[in-house]
Scaffold this motif. Sequence first.
Motif, PDB file in Angstrom:
ATOM      1  N   LEU A  44      -7.474  17.732  22.733  1.00 37.18           N
ATOM      2  CA  LEU A  44      -7.665  19.056  22.139  1.00 37.18           C
ATOM      3  C   LEU A  44      -8.602  18.898  20.949  1.00 37.18           C
ATOM      4  O   LEU A  44      -8.504  17.928  20.200  1.00 37.18           O
ATOM      5  N   SER A  45      -9.468  19.862  20.755  1.00 36.45           N
ATOM      6  CA  SER A  45     -10.372  19.814  19.606  1.00 36.45           C
ATOM      7  C   SER A  45      -9.582  20.041  18.319  1.00 36.45           C
ATOM      8  O   SER A  45      -8.497  20.626  18.331  1.00 36.45           O
ATOM      9  N   ALA A  46     -10.153  19.584  17.210  1.00 31.77           N
ATOM     10  CA  ALA A  46      -9.539  19.827  15.906  1.00 31.77           C
ATOM     11  C   ALA A  46      -9.395  21.329  15.669  1.00 31.77           C
ATOM     12  O   ALA A  46      -8.390  21.787  15.113  1.00 31.77           O
ATOM     13  N   LYS A  47     -10.379  22.106  16.095  1.00 33.28           N
ATOM     14  CA  LYS A  47     -10.305  23.564  15.941  1.00 33.28           C
ATOM     15  C   LYS A  47      -9.081  24.104  16.658  1.00 33.28           C
ATOM     16  O   LYS A  47      -8.296  24.871  16.086  1.00 33.28           O
ATOM     17  N   THR A  48      -8.883  23.693  17.906  1.00 30.54           N
ATOM     18  CA  THR A  48      -7.734  24.166  18.679  1.00 30.54           C
ATOM     19  C   THR A  48      -6.429  23.757  18.025  1.00 30.54           C
ATOM     20  O   THR A  48      -5.481  24.547  17.939  1.00 30.54           O
ATOM     21  N   LYS A  49      -6.374  22.535  17.531  1.00 30.76           N
ATOM     22  CA  LYS A  49      -5.153  22.060  16.875  1.00 30.76           C
ATOM     23  C   LYS A  49      -4.849  22.873  15.623  1.00 30.76           C
ATOM     24  O   LYS A  49      -3.686  23.190  15.352  1.00 30.76           O
ATOM     25  N   HIS A  50      -5.873  23.245  14.858  1.00 29.85           N
ATOM     26  CA  HIS A  50      -5.624  24.062  13.669  1.00 29.85           C
ATOM     27  C   HIS A  50      -5.253  25.494  14.045  1.00 29.85           C
ATOM     28  O   HIS A  50      -4.473  26.128  13.331  1.00 29.85           O
ATOM     29  N   LEU A  51      -5.767  25.991  15.138  1.00 32.55           N
ATOM     30  CA  LEU A  51      -5.329  27.308  15.612  1.00 32.55           C
ATOM     31  C   LEU A  51      -3.854  27.263  16.010  1.00 32.55           C
ATOM     32  O   LEU A  51      -3.102  28.204  15.740  1.00 32.55           O
ATOM     33  N   ILE A  52      -3.437  26.171  16.635  1.00 33.06           N
ATOM     34  CA  ILE A  52      -2.018  25.999  16.960  1.00 33.06           C
ATOM     35  C   ILE A  52      -1.206  25.917  15.668  1.00 33.06           C
ATOM     36  O   ILE A  52      -0.154  26.554  15.541  1.00 33.06           O
ATOM     37  N   GLY A  53      -1.706  25.136  14.698  1.00 36.94           N
ATOM     38  CA  GLY A  53      -1.022  25.037  13.409  1.00 36.94           C
ATOM     39  C   GLY A  53      -0.899  26.380  12.728  1.00 36.94           C
ATOM     40  O   GLY A  53       0.150  26.706  12.161  1.00 36.94           O
ATOM     41  N   LEU A  54      -1.939  27.179  12.801  1.00 32.81           N
ATOM     42  CA  LEU A  54      -1.905  28.533  12.237  1.00 32.81           C
ATOM     43  C   LEU A  54      -0.823  29.358  12.913  1.00 32.81           C
ATOM     44  O   LEU A  54      -0.013  30.015  12.250  1.00 32.81           O
ATOM     45  N   SER A  55      -0.812  29.330  14.234  1.00 32.36           N
ATOM     46  CA  SER A  55       0.177  30.104  14.970  1.00 32.36           C
ATOM     47  C   SER A  55       1.599  29.680  14.611  1.00 32.36           C
ATOM     48  O   SER A  55       2.476  30.519  14.410  1.00 32.36           O
ATOM     49  N   LEU A  56       1.830  28.384  14.513  1.00 31.44           N
ATOM     50  CA  LEU A  56       3.152  27.896  14.129  1.00 31.44           C
ATOM     51  C   LEU A  56       3.477  28.263  12.686  1.00 31.44           C
ATOM     52  O   LEU A  56       4.631  28.581  12.366  1.00 31.44           O
ATOM     53  N   GLY A  57       2.474  28.223  11.807  1.00 27.94           N
ATOM     54  CA  GLY A  57       2.695  28.639  10.424  1.00 27.94           C
ATOM     55  C   GLY A  57       3.097  30.100  10.336  1.00 27.94           C
ATOM     56  O   GLY A  57       4.000  30.466   9.578  1.00 27.94           O
ATOM     57  N   VAL A  58       2.445  30.947  11.137  1.00 27.36           N
ATOM     58  CA  VAL A  58       2.804  32.363  11.170  1.00 27.36           C
ATOM     59  C   VAL A  58       4.224  32.520  11.709  1.00 27.36           C
ATOM     60  O   VAL A  58       5.047  33.244  11.145  1.00 27.36           O
ATOM     61  N   TYR A  59       4.531  31.811  12.775  1.00 25.95           N
ATOM     62  CA  TYR A  59       5.855  31.901  13.395  1.00 25.95           C
ATOM     63  C   TYR A  59       6.969  31.484  12.440  1.00 25.95           C
ATOM     64  O   TYR A  59       8.028  32.102  12.404  1.00 25.95           O
ATOM     65  N   THR A  60       6.711  30.433  11.652  1.00 24.71           N
ATOM     66  CA  THR A  60       7.738  29.925  10.741  1.00 24.71           C
ATOM     67  C   THR A  60       7.659  30.545   9.347  1.00 24.71           C
ATOM     68  O   THR A  60       8.427  30.171   8.466  1.00 24.71           O
ATOM     69  N   ASN A  61       6.699  31.459   9.150  1.00 23.32           N
ATOM     70  CA  ASN A  61       6.538  32.152   7.872  1.00 23.32           C
ATOM     71  C   ASN A  61       6.197  31.177   6.741  1.00 23.32           C
ATOM     72  O   ASN A  61       6.629  31.349   5.607  1.00 23.32           O
ATOM     73  N   ASP A  62       5.415  30.153   7.058  1.00 22.59           N
ATOM     74  CA  ASP A  62       5.015  29.140   6.090  1.00 22.59           C
ATOM     75  C   ASP A  62       3.643  29.535   5.535  1.00 22.59           C
ATOM     76  O   ASP A  62       2.613  29.256   6.134  1.00 22.59           O
ATOM     77  N   GLU A  63       3.647  30.173   4.380  1.00 17.18           N
ATOM     78  CA  GLU A  63       2.413  30.724   3.826  1.00 17.18           C
ATOM     79  C   GLU A  63       1.372  29.653   3.521  1.00 17.18           C
ATOM     80  O   GLU A  63       0.185  29.879   3.716  1.00 17.18           O
ATOM     81  N   TYR A  64       1.795  28.491   3.056  1.00 17.60           N
ATOM     82  CA  TYR A  64       0.824  27.428   2.791  1.00 17.60           C
ATOM     83  C   TYR A  64       0.160  26.967   4.082  1.00 17.60           C
ATOM     84  O   TYR A  64      -1.051  26.738   4.119  1.00 17.60           O
ATOM     85  N   CYS A  65       0.938  26.831   5.155  1.00 15.57           N
ATOM     86  CA  CYS A  65       0.350  26.429   6.445  1.00 15.57           C
ATOM     87  C   CYS A  65      -0.564  27.517   6.996  1.00 15.57           C
ATOM     88  O   CYS A  65      -1.599  27.212   7.586  1.00 15.57           O
ATOM     89  N   ILE A  66      -0.198  28.765   6.812  1.00 14.82           N
ATOM     90  CA  ILE A  66      -1.053  29.854   7.268  1.00 14.82           C
ATOM     91  C   ILE A  66      -2.417  29.755   6.578  1.00 14.82           C
ATOM     92  O   ILE A  66      -3.463  29.804   7.234  1.00 14.82           O
ATOM     93  N   ILE A  67      -2.402  29.607   5.278  1.00 20.79           N
ATOM     94  CA  ILE A  67      -3.648  29.537   4.524  1.00 20.79           C
ATOM     95  C   ILE A  67      -4.428  28.276   4.899  1.00 20.79           C
ATOM     96  O   ILE A  67      -5.618  28.343   5.219  1.00 20.79           O
ATOM     97  N   PHE A  68      -3.763  27.126   4.878  1.00 21.44           N
ATOM     98  CA  PHE A  68      -4.442  25.855   5.145  1.00 21.44           C
ATOM     99  C   PHE A  68      -5.040  25.831   6.550  1.00 21.44           C
ATOM    100  O   PHE A  68      -6.205  25.464   6.734  1.00 21.44           O
ATOM    101  N   HIS A  69      -4.273  26.221   7.559  1.00 20.15           N
ATOM    102  CA  HIS A  69      -4.772  26.134   8.929  1.00 20.15           C
ATOM    103  C   HIS A  69      -5.794  27.224   9.243  1.00 20.15           C
ATOM    104  O   HIS A  69      -6.669  27.011  10.084  1.00 20.15           O
ATOM    105  N   THR A  70      -5.727  28.363   8.561  1.00 17.61           N
ATOM    106  CA  THR A  70      -6.811  29.344   8.695  1.00 17.61           C
ATOM    107  C   THR A  70      -8.102  28.738   8.159  1.00 17.61           C
ATOM    108  O   THR A  70      -9.148  28.797   8.807  1.00 17.61           O
TER     109      THR A  70
END
Length: 118
Positions: A44-70
Amino acid sequence: MNGSMIQQALHDYREGVGQLAKQLPEVIDGYNLFTQACFKEGALSAKTKHLIGLSLGVYTNDEYCIIFHTKEAVDHGATDQEVLEAAAVSGAFGGGLAMSQTVTLVQDALAEFRGNHH
């Protein structure tokens, strides 16, 4: 959250990691090695992995992960549409909580990292 709060959150997180590294260097070093390995280019590309991280951050309500992975998704070439679709996918699992983060923090972070403050 406005742009300055998003940049402040990134700064606060990095500063906090630095402070924790002084107290628990082996933990932080190990964590950093692990996460760097998780997000490097692979099948998986780094871009795809960060999009997954963003989605998981949104799902878990982790604001730092949302910002970082965006930020990381944008830095790795993700389009606004890709960022928003990745964030919206979490709504299928997380319902209103996930969608509330998508319609607020994700869009604010995306605007911040594109230089389009609203």
